[in-house]
Design a protein around this motif. Structure first.
Motif, PDB file in Angstrom:
ATOM      1  N   GLU B 149       0.820  -1.209   0.000  1.00  0.00           N
ATOM      2  CA  GLU B 149       0.000   0.000   0.000  1.00  0.00           C
ATOM      3  C   GLU B 149       0.858   1.266   0.000  1.00  0.00           C
ATOM      4  OE1 GLU B 149      -2.758  -0.535   3.241  1.00  0.00           O
ATOM      5  OE2 GLU B 149      -4.179  -1.541   1.910  1.00  0.00           O
ATOM      6  N   GLY B 150       1.982   1.228   0.724  1.00  0.00           N
ATOM      7  CA  GLY B 150       2.888   2.378   0.714  1.00  0.00           C
ATOM      8  C   GLY B 150       3.442   2.603  -0.686  1.00  0.00           C
ATOM      9  N   ASP B 151       3.837   1.506  -1.360  1.00  0.00           N
ATOM     10  CA  ASP B 151       4.353   1.613  -2.721  1.00  0.00           C
ATOM     11  C   ASP B 151       3.290   2.163  -3.666  1.00  0.00           C
ATOM     12  OD1 ASP B 151       6.820   0.704  -2.029  1.00  0.00           O
ATOM     13  OD2 ASP B 151       6.530  -1.334  -2.766  1.00  0.00           O
ATOM     14  N   GLY B 152       2.066   1.669  -3.523  1.00  0.00           N
ATOM     15  CA  GLY B 152       0.969   2.129  -4.376  1.00  0.00           C
ATOM     16  C   GLY B 152       0.730   3.622  -4.192  1.00  0.00           C
ATOM     17  N   THR B 153       0.759   4.065  -2.934  1.00  0.00           N
ATOM     18  CA  THR B 153       0.558   5.482  -2.641  1.00  0.00           C
ATOM     19  C   THR B 153       1.679   6.313  -3.266  1.00  0.00           C
ATOM     20  OG1 THR B 153      -0.443   4.791  -0.551  1.00  0.00           O
ATOM     21  CG2 THR B 153       0.146   7.127  -0.772  1.00  0.00           C
ATOM     22  N   GLY B 154       2.918   5.815  -3.157  1.00  0.00           N
ATOM     23  CA  GLY B 154       4.063   6.524  -3.730  1.00  0.00           C
ATOM     24  C   GLY B 154       3.938   6.640  -5.241  1.00  0.00           C
ATOM     25  N   LEU B 155       3.528   5.540  -5.881  1.00  0.00           N
ATOM     26  CA  LEU B 155       3.362   5.551  -7.337  1.00  0.00           C
ATOM     27  C   LEU B 155       2.311   6.580  -7.745  1.00  0.00           C
ATOM     28  CD1 LEU B 155       3.461   1.836  -8.536  1.00  0.00           C
ATOM     29  CD2 LEU B 155       4.941   3.734  -9.218  1.00  0.00           C
ATOM     30  N   ALA B 158       3.745  10.116  -7.296  1.00  0.00           N
ATOM     31  CA  ALA B 158       4.742  10.410  -8.327  1.00  0.00           C
ATOM     32  C   ALA B 158       4.100  10.621  -9.686  1.00  0.00           C
ATOM     33  CB  ALA B 158       5.776   9.287  -8.385  1.00  0.00           C
ATOM     34  N   SER B 159       3.126   9.776 -10.033  1.00  0.00           N
ATOM     35  CA  SER B 159       2.555   9.899 -11.376  1.00  0.00           C
ATOM     36  C   SER B 159       1.671  11.145 -11.480  1.00  0.00           C
ATOM     37  CB  SER B 159       1.785   8.632 -11.766  1.00  0.00           C
ATOM     38  OG  SER B 159       0.548   8.582 -11.096  1.00  0.00           O
ATOM     39  N   GLU B 160       0.976  11.489 -10.408  1.00  0.00           N
ATOM     40  CA  GLU B 160       0.116  12.681 -10.446  1.00  0.00           C
ATOM     41  C   GLU B 160       0.931  13.974 -10.512  1.00  0.00           C
ATOM     42  OE1 GLU B 160      -3.436  13.129 -10.342  1.00  0.00           O
ATOM     43  OE2 GLU B 160      -3.258  11.080 -11.097  1.00  0.00           O
ATOM     44  N   LEU B 161       2.144  13.927  -9.930  1.00  0.00           N
ATOM     45  CA  LEU B 161       2.937  15.160  -9.848  1.00  0.00           C
ATOM     46  C   LEU B 161       4.036  15.233 -10.897  1.00  0.00           C
ATOM     47  CD1 LEU B 161       3.279  15.505  -5.967  1.00  0.00           C
ATOM     48  CD2 LEU B 161       1.594  16.587  -7.462  1.00  0.00           C
ATOM     49  N   LYS B 162       4.120  14.235 -11.776  1.00  0.00           N
ATOM     50  CA  LYS B 162       5.291  14.185 -12.659  1.00  0.00           C
ATOM     51  C   LYS B 162       5.334  15.344 -13.661  1.00  0.00           C
ATOM     52  CE  LYS B 162       3.936  10.959 -16.315  1.00  0.00           C
ATOM     53  NZ  LYS B 162       3.134   9.796 -15.964  1.00  0.00           N
ATOM     54  N   ARG B 164       4.824  18.399 -12.855  1.00  0.00           N
ATOM     55  CA  ARG B 164       5.372  19.555 -12.133  1.00  0.00           C
ATOM     56  C   ARG B 164       6.897  19.544 -12.201  1.00  0.00           C
ATOM     57  NH1 ARG B 164      -0.063  18.303 -10.707  1.00  0.00           N
ATOM     58  NH2 ARG B 164      -0.922  19.996  -9.449  1.00  0.00           N
ATOM     59  N   LYS B 165       7.465  20.732 -11.991  1.00  0.00           N
ATOM     60  CA  LYS B 165       8.931  20.847 -12.059  1.00  0.00           C
ATOM     61  C   LYS B 165       9.555  20.559 -10.694  1.00  0.00           C
ATOM     62  CE  LYS B 165      11.476  24.242 -13.294  1.00  0.00           C
ATOM     63  NZ  LYS B 165      11.793  25.657 -13.528  1.00  0.00           N
ATOM     64  N   VAL B 166       9.218  19.434 -10.089  1.00  0.00           N
ATOM     65  CA  VAL B 166       9.783  19.080  -8.780  1.00  0.00           C
ATOM     66  C   VAL B 166      10.474  17.727  -8.905  1.00  0.00           C
ATOM     67  CG1 VAL B 166       7.581  18.055  -8.024  1.00  0.00           C
ATOM     68  CG2 VAL B 166       9.259  18.795  -6.315  1.00  0.00           C
ATOM     69  N   LYS B 167      11.664  17.625  -8.315  1.00  0.00           N
ATOM     70  CA  LYS B 167      12.401  16.362  -8.329  1.00  0.00           C
ATOM     71  C   LYS B 167      11.743  15.428  -7.313  1.00  0.00           C
ATOM     72  CE  LYS B 167      17.083  14.633  -7.427  1.00  0.00           C
ATOM     73  NZ  LYS B 167      18.422  15.042  -6.935  1.00  0.00           N
ATOM     74  N   ILE B 168      11.414  14.214  -7.736  1.00  0.00           N
ATOM     75  CA  ILE B 168      10.775  13.270  -6.815  1.00  0.00           C
ATOM     76  C   ILE B 168      11.726  12.106  -6.545  1.00  0.00           C
ATOM     77  CG2 ILE B 168       8.777  11.778  -6.407  1.00  0.00           C
ATOM     78  CD1 ILE B 168       7.157  13.531  -8.256  1.00  0.00           C
ATOM     79  N   THR B 169      12.052  11.887  -5.263  1.00  0.00           N
ATOM     80  CA  THR B 169      12.916  10.773  -4.885  1.00  0.00           C
ATOM     81  C   THR B 169      12.158   9.896  -3.886  1.00  0.00           C
ATOM     82  OG1 THR B 169      13.879  12.027  -3.061  1.00  0.00           O
ATOM     83  CG2 THR B 169      15.029  12.134  -5.156  1.00  0.00           C
ATOM     84  N   ARG B 170      12.719   8.742  -3.593  1.00  0.00           N
ATOM     85  CA  ARG B 170      12.128   7.895  -2.539  1.00  0.00           C
ATOM     86  C   ARG B 170      13.248   7.305  -1.706  1.00  0.00           C
ATOM     87  NH1 ARG B 170      13.387   2.917  -3.582  1.00  0.00           N
ATOM     88  NH2 ARG B 170      13.535   2.132  -5.717  1.00  0.00           N
ATOM     89  N   LEU B 171      12.927   6.929  -0.482  1.00  0.00           N
ATOM     90  CA  LEU B 171      13.926   6.330   0.407  1.00  0.00           C
ATOM     91  C   LEU B 171      14.473   5.057  -0.218  1.00  0.00           C
ATOM     92  CD1 LEU B 171      12.459   6.734   4.006  1.00  0.00           C
ATOM     93  CD2 LEU B 171      14.035   8.219   2.765  1.00  0.00           C
ATOM     94  N   ALA B 172      15.730   4.766   0.078  1.00  0.00           N
ATOM     95  CA  ALA B 172      16.375   3.577  -0.484  1.00  0.00           C
ATOM     96  C   ALA B 172      15.811   2.303   0.123  1.00  0.00           C
ATOM     97  CB  ALA B 172      17.880   3.642  -0.249  1.00  0.00           C
TER      98      ALA B 172
END
Lengths: 200, 200
Positions: B149-155, B158-162, B164-172
């Motif tokens: 669910e966390g991965d789904g939320t992250g996806l 990321a896809s909704e904001l892609k 925008r001119k913001v760099k999107i990263t995720r924890l390793a």
């Protein structure tokens, strides 16, 4: 009897009391059962050798991984012990070959580079002819334990080999899949933050 | 009495039996103790609000992190819950600010984007004036739980904001520091292999 107890007690995780119980069982059990154990110990010492290329366990000159032509022998994963190799093989994700160091550097225990198969690793890189099918090693993946000693061993390997034309990588550190962020400790969160990746 | 039992039973992790025991304790205990509990519940609901920028708990309009001028407000870490924020603050490694989603997407539980503070996050990126000191958001660090669910939320984020001119990263993702490679499961080893990094 006393000698058998002492031999059992020498095994890892076996205390004096357990050793006595095991020895007692051997004394009580019928002869053939006890001798089968003795023979199995002798047989394993006779037949299990180390792969001449990667030091994985094998009963032949080459282990089954080095001997497999479908494995990509230009990628070498460096592990501490055969059991780490087994864990990685279990994932079915890795298609390269291995190099088993047979331990890690431990100044406290007096284990130095000479006690590991480090020289043999360097030779595999310098002389492709030593690899199972003569491949040049293009990438070395350090897959040592994420502990103080594993890190120290990785640093040593990387710094000793940095003059060679081989790409050196290490396994990622971060959050363990399936874990929970709120339960992760400081070191794990620091790694996860530091090694964060851009989402494509 | 029946109503009090029902109210206790509504709390997470409290079953019917425990709820009855708690209600019984309240009935038996002296009046002042019971009323102090009631008042504490009322007080916390009166005084604890959500930060108007990041939705962290606060008793003011801005939380202490958004109000701190030493924090780098151009970096926003997206977490599910205030408790994740607390875990990250505990490391002392992170100098940016946060955005608390107040949950994660969960189709099974009927939790959609509208139930989270996702629209407010998008607005913070589109309109820097909404941030505590009017900063433009340069990097969004997705720090969601490493679960399905966390991965789904992250996806989704990321896809909704892609656009925008913001760099999107995720924890390793990878091996947890201090753990042992041989005990890591398949998913962890796969992540560690896939996200491996070059040693400098």
């Amino acid at each position: 009897m006393e000698r058998l107890v002492a031999e059992f007690a020498r095994l890892p995780g076996i205390g004096r009391r357990t050793a006595e119980r095991l020895a007692f069982h051997i004394v009580k059990s019928d002869s053939s059962e006890a001798l089968r154990l003795a023979e199995a110990v002798q047989e394993v010492k006779r037949s299990v050798k180390h792969c001449s290329v990667c030091f994985n366990f094998t009963d032949d000159r080459l282990c089954s991984i080095c001997a497999d032509p479908r494995r990509d022998a230009s990628t070498v994963m460096v592990v501490e012990q055969p059991r780490d190799l087994i864990a990685m093989e279990f994932t079915g994700m890795y298609r390269g070959v291995y190099h088993v160091l047979m331990g890690r550097l431990s100044p406290l225990e007096g284990i130095g580079p000479g006690d590991l198969t480090f020289a043999e690793l360097a030779r595999r890189i310098d002389d492709p002819g030593l690899n199972s099918r003569g491949e040049v090693v293009a990438e070395l993946i350090l897959a040592l334990n994420p502990t103080l000693e594993g890190d120290g061993t990785g640093l040593y390997v990387a710094s000793e080999l940095k003059s060679r034309k081989v790409k050196i990588t290490r396994l990622a550190r971060g959050l363990a899949t399936g874990s929970r962020l709120e339960l992760a400790n400081k070191a794990v969160l620091s790694d996860a933050l530091e090694e964060r990746r851009e989402v494509q």
